[in-house]
Design a protein around this motif. Structure first.
Motif, mmCIF file in Angstrom:
data_model
loop_
_atom_site.group_PDB
_atom_site.id
_atom_site.type_symbol
_atom_site.label_atom_id
_atom_site.label_comp_id
_atom_site.label_asym_id
_atom_site.label_seq_id
_atom_site.Cartn_x
_atom_site.Cartn_y
_atom_site.Cartn_z
ATOM 1 N N UNK A 134 39.880 57.470 46.068
ATOM 2 C CA UNK A 134 40.422 57.135 46.809
ATOM 3 C C UNK A 134 42.016 56.629 45.844
ATOM 4 N N UNK A 135 42.998 55.981 46.879
ATOM 5 C CA UNK A 135 44.770 55.915 45.789
ATOM 6 C C UNK A 135 44.245 54.312 46.181
ATOM 7 N N UNK A 136 43.541 53.507 46.644
ATOM 8 C CA UNK A 136 43.110 52.378 47.366
ATOM 9 C C UNK A 136 42.411 51.817 47.785
ATOM 10 N N UNK A 137 41.544 50.871 47.604
ATOM 11 C CA UNK A 137 40.289 50.465 48.316
ATOM 12 C C UNK A 137 41.040 49.039 47.580
ATOM 13 N N UNK A 138 41.535 48.926 49.529
ATOM 14 C CA UNK A 138 41.284 46.782 49.998
ATOM 15 C C UNK A 138 40.088 46.552 50.221
ATOM 16 N N UNK A 139 40.199 45.255 49.602
ATOM 17 C CA UNK A 139 38.987 44.192 50.960
ATOM 18 C C UNK A 139 39.231 42.571 50.796
ATOM 19 N N UNK A 140 39.456 42.573 52.619
ATOM 20 C CA UNK A 140 39.272 40.909 53.027
ATOM 21 C C UNK A 140 38.391 40.673 53.100
ATOM 22 N N UNK A 141 38.353 39.297 52.535
ATOM 23 C CA UNK A 141 37.102 37.828 52.542
ATOM 24 C C UNK A 141 35.479 39.151 52.813
ATOM 25 N N UNK A 142 35.482 39.845 51.468
ATOM 26 C CA UNK A 142 34.581 40.582 50.895
ATOM 27 C C UNK A 142 33.652 39.791 50.007
ATOM 28 N N UNK A 143 34.589 39.635 49.114
ATOM 29 C CA UNK A 143 34.230 39.447 47.643
ATOM 30 C C UNK A 143 33.643 37.643 47.831
ATOM 31 N N UNK A 144 34.271 37.642 48.734
ATOM 32 C CA UNK A 144 34.204 36.040 49.438
ATOM 33 C C UNK A 144 32.913 35.833 50.057
ATOM 34 N N UNK A 145 32.402 36.298 50.058
ATOM 35 C CA UNK A 145 30.884 36.022 50.895
ATOM 36 C C UNK A 145 29.825 37.111 50.500
ATOM 37 N N UNK A 146 29.722 37.026 48.889
ATOM 38 C CA UNK A 146 28.924 38.039 47.736
ATOM 39 C C UNK A 146 28.571 37.260 47.339
ATOM 40 N N UNK A 147 27.446 37.092 46.588
ATOM 41 C CA UNK A 147 26.335 36.230 45.750
ATOM 42 C C UNK A 147 27.589 36.775 43.934
ATOM 43 N N UNK A 148 26.941 36.386 43.161
ATOM 44 C CA UNK A 148 28.141 36.148 42.004
ATOM 45 C C UNK A 148 27.484 38.023 41.136
ATOM 46 N N UNK A 149 25.973 37.674 41.566
ATOM 47 C CA UNK A 149 25.584 39.453 41.162
ATOM 48 C C UNK A 149 26.335 40.504 41.978
ATOM 49 N N UNK A 150 26.430 40.397 43.439
ATOM 50 C CA UNK A 150 26.347 41.299 43.897
ATOM 51 C C UNK A 150 28.183 41.426 43.629
ATOM 52 N N UNK A 151 28.885 40.854 43.196
ATOM 53 C CA UNK A 151 30.100 40.775 43.367
ATOM 54 C C UNK A 151 31.039 41.706 42.271
ATOM 55 N N UNK A 152 29.942 41.180 40.172
ATOM 56 C CA UNK A 152 30.176 42.711 39.276
ATOM 57 C C UNK A 152 29.657 43.483 39.889
ATOM 58 N N UNK A 153 28.497 44.118 40.988
ATOM 59 C CA UNK A 153 28.177 45.601 41.122
ATOM 60 C C UNK A 153 29.169 45.994 42.499
ATOM 61 N N UNK A 154 29.978 45.244 42.695
ATOM 62 C CA UNK A 154 30.811 46.095 43.821
ATOM 63 C C UNK A 154 31.963 46.281 43.319
ATOM 64 N N UNK A 155 32.105 45.156 42.010
ATOM 65 C CA UNK A 155 33.825 45.007 42.048
ATOM 66 C C UNK A 155 32.911 47.077 41.010
ATOM 67 N N UNK A 156 32.197 47.244 39.936
ATOM 68 C CA UNK A 156 32.028 48.623 39.411
ATOM 69 C C UNK A 156 31.926 49.798 40.177
ATOM 70 N N UNK A 157 31.577 49.511 41.317
ATOM 71 C CA UNK A 157 31.829 50.047 42.570
ATOM 72 C C UNK A 157 32.967 50.267 42.957
ATOM 73 N N UNK A 158 33.625 49.679 43.324
ATOM 74 C CA UNK A 158 35.076 49.761 43.738
ATOM 75 C C UNK A 158 35.655 50.676 42.327
ATOM 76 N N UNK A 159 35.701 50.094 41.815
ATOM 77 C CA UNK A 159 36.480 51.200 39.760
ATOM 78 C C UNK A 159 35.936 52.407 40.012
ATOM 79 N N UNK A 160 34.281 52.960 40.607
ATOM 80 C CA UNK A 160 33.554 54.212 40.558
ATOM 81 C C UNK A 160 34.872 55.305 41.243
ATOM 82 N N UNK A 161 34.990 54.573 42.321
ATOM 83 C CA UNK A 161 35.571 55.269 43.424
ATOM 84 C C UNK A 161 36.904 55.359 43.290
ATOM 85 N N UNK A 162 37.428 54.760 43.225
ATOM 86 C CA UNK A 162 39.242 55.178 42.965
ATOM 87 C C UNK A 162 39.578 56.080 41.764
#
Length: 285
Positions: A161-189
Motif C-alpha cells: 500500500x501507498x497509504x494506510x489510515x487508521x481512525x480510532x484504532x490505536x486508541x482502542x488497543x493495549x500497549x503491546x498490540x499497538x506496537x505489534x500493529x504498527x510494525x505490521x503497518x510498516x510491513x504492508x506499506x
C-alpha cells in the motif's frame, strides 16, 4: 448544569464499578443497542447523496454513539475523507496518486464509502468485526474488504500500500498490540508509503478521563491505556503523548506532519512515512 469534566468523572467511576463486576462490556453494548433502536424508530435516509446504501443503525452505533444518527455518520465520514486528502496535499501528495490504500479498521464503511469515485486506486478495508465486513462486501462493491484478527498479521503481502489510515484504532488497543500493529503497518506499506493515524492526546487531560496517577504517567511521556481487558472495543481507550508516538510507537517511521486536536472528536492526527530504506530513521537520528 453538569460540565463535561464532571460528566466524565461520573462516567469513569461507573465504568470502573461495572468493569470490576465484569459487566462493563455488556453495559456498553446495551447502550449502543438502545441508541440504534432509537435511531431506527425515526424516519430517515437510507442512502447517501451518491446512492450508496447506509448501514443499519445497529452497526453504526458500534463505531461511536453519535454515529447511530445517519446524518452524523455521513458527515463525519466525509469530514475524515476530506481530512485525509488535505493532510496528504500538505505533504505534497494526493489520494488520487495512490495505487493502493488500506482503511485499517474500516468498520461499516464510514470513510471508505467516500473513495467510490477514485478512478484508478485499489481501495481495501479490513476490520475485526465480521458483520461489518459482511455488510461492506454486500453494499460497497468497489472496495476489497476482509476480516482480520485482534492481533497481526494483515492478509496482505509486504509493500502492498501507498497509504494506510487508521481512525480510532490505536486508541482502542493495549500497549503491546499497538506496537505489534504498527510494525505490521510498516510491513504492508511500500517504501515512502504513508501511515495516517489518530490518537487521543493532551486535549483529553481536561476531561477527567484519567486519574491523577494516570495523568502523571501521561505527562511523563508514556501512553495510558484504560480497560485493557476489552482491547478492540470502544471501552478500551488509549491516551498518547505526541512525543511518545514520534519517539517510541512510530520510531521506525519518518514524521511528516502532526495536527493536535483537529477534528470534531479532538483527536490528534499523525502523518508518518515509511523510509526508503529500513533503518534510515535511526541512521538520521
Amino acid at each position: 448544569m453538569v460540565t463535561e469534566p464532571a460528566h466524565w468523572g461520573l462516567r469513569r467511576r461507573v465504568l470502573n464499578v461495572l468493569d470490576n463486576l465484569h459487566l462493563a462490556r455488556p453495559a456498553v453494548r446495551a447502550y449502543e443497542l438502545a441508541l440504534a433502536a432509537r435511531s431506527s424508530l425515526r424516519a430517515g435516509r437510507t442512502r447517501d447523496a451518491g446512492g450508496l446504501p447506509l448501514p443499519p443503525a445497529s452497526l453504526r452505533a458500534q463505531i461511536g454513539p453519535r454515529h447511530a444518527d445517519a446524518d452524523f455518520f455521513l458527515r463525519s465520514g466525509e469530514q475524515h475523507a476530506r481530512l485525509i486528502d488535505d493532510v496528504l496535499h500538505k505533504s505534497g501528495s494526493s489520494i488520487e496518486e495512490m495505487d493502493a490504500i488500506l482503511d485499517w479498521g474500516c468498520g461499516c464503511g464510514r470513510v471508505i464509502r467516500h473513495w467510490s469515485s477514485l478512478p484508478r486506486t485499489r481501495v481495501c478495508g479490513c476490520d475485526i468485526n465480521q458483520k461489518m465486513i459482511e455488510w461492506c462486501e454486500a453494499n460497497l462493491g468497489f472496495a476489497d474488504v476482509r476480516v482480520t484478527g485482534l492481533e497481526p498479521p494483515l492478509p496482505y503481502p509486504d509493500s502492498s500500500f501507498d497509504l494506510v489510515y487508521a481512525f480510532s484504532v490505536f486508541t482502542h488497543l493495549t500497549k503491546e498490540l499497538q506496537h505489534s500493529w504498527i510494525r505490521e503497518c510498516f510491513r504492508v506499506l511500500k517504501p515512502q508509503g504513508y501511515l495516517l493515524m489518530s490518537t487521543m492526546g493532551e486535549y483529553y487531560l481536561s476531561l477527567a478521563r484519567l486519574s491523577e496517577s494516570e495523568r502523571r504517567t501521561f505527562l511523563k511521556g508514556d501512553v495510558v491505556v484504560l480497560y485493557e481487558g476489552s482491547a478492540g472495543t470502544s471501552l478500551c481507550s488509549a491516551y498518547h503523548p505526541p512525543e511518545y508516538v514520534r519517539r517510541t510507537l512510530a520510531a521506525d517511521f519518518e514524521p511528516v506532519v502532526f495536527f493536535p486536536a483537529v477534528d470534531d472528536g479532538r483527536h490528534d492526527i499523525h502523518l508518518l512515512r515509511k523510509p526508503e530504506r529500513v533503518g534510515a530513521v535511526a541512521d538520521h537520528a
